[in-house]
Design a protein around this motif. Sequence first.
Motif: not given
Length: 323
Positions: A92-94, A114-117, A137-138
């Motif tokens: 949804a964020l992307r 960050a997890a969504a890229g 982590r990122f």
Amino acid sequence: MLRNIAVVALDGVSPFELSIFSEVFGVDRTDRGLPRYDFAIATLDPRRVIRTSGGFDMLVRDGLERLEEADVVAVAPSKPYEREYEPEVLEALRRTVDRGGRVLSVCSSAFALAAAGLLDGKRATTHWMHAPLMAERFPQVQVDPDVLYVDEDPVFTSAGTAAGIDLCLHLVRKEQGAEVANALARSMVVAPHRSGGQAQFVATPVPEPRPGSTLAPVLEWATAHLAEELTVELLAARAHMSERTFTRRFRSVTGTTPYAWVLQQRLLLAEQLLEGRPDLSMEEVASRSGFGTAAAMRHHFVRERGTPPSAYRRTFRAEVQAG
């Protein structure tokens, strides 16, 4: 465009950060000439009660489909902050960014972006306590732990707790002008813009020698004589060592250089004087803490703390008066 705002609230959501978005965008202030926003809170399953980290539960009416019509999608942090975000949330964020919307985080919810890229190759911030883990982590994210917020439009991140207010006001200022942002800040009784960064709120540890160290007496003496000139030559002589041996021993014991140690001690003393002695002028504070001049103190304060001494004094004196 800044008309339709939706906030993602998940199980374990932090009430304070969630309330920031609600206070800025969810309160109708049209009677004061301010814009009205179409504000909503959304969650994964609106049929379930959400637990908050504040010890109470809440019921959210809207599901993630509400995000599809929002100009801005914010993510409220939730505990545990290092959680794995659900694929539906990340997608949804992307989609929000893909269709031209904006996404916003406060504190640890930067982990979701960050997890969504969405932070790959970009600067971002989070609470200074979480910054090392986020960078680990990122590694593709340029984590900056020293600022209150980062504008990488269409992706915005902010530091801990109240820094979310700073970011929201920045977004209002950017889209609707300084007059609206200032009026909104006055309504909320907050500063329209805070100078400095997170460094001014971090308790900076000064490396100390181990108990029984031969350097302890020298450092105790130096701490009591910060207003004087403290050269390596002088400190080495008091330790009855050559400068080279003293410098090597100092680093092995404290993990830092004599210059850096003295500088941090002077900054800590200056902070104490700025907070506790409002009767002292900047020149007097600089003299007593060993910086010599107010200009020199300001230079080191801005570099090490991210804010000038005058702003530091205003911030912490205001906290004392409010308390």
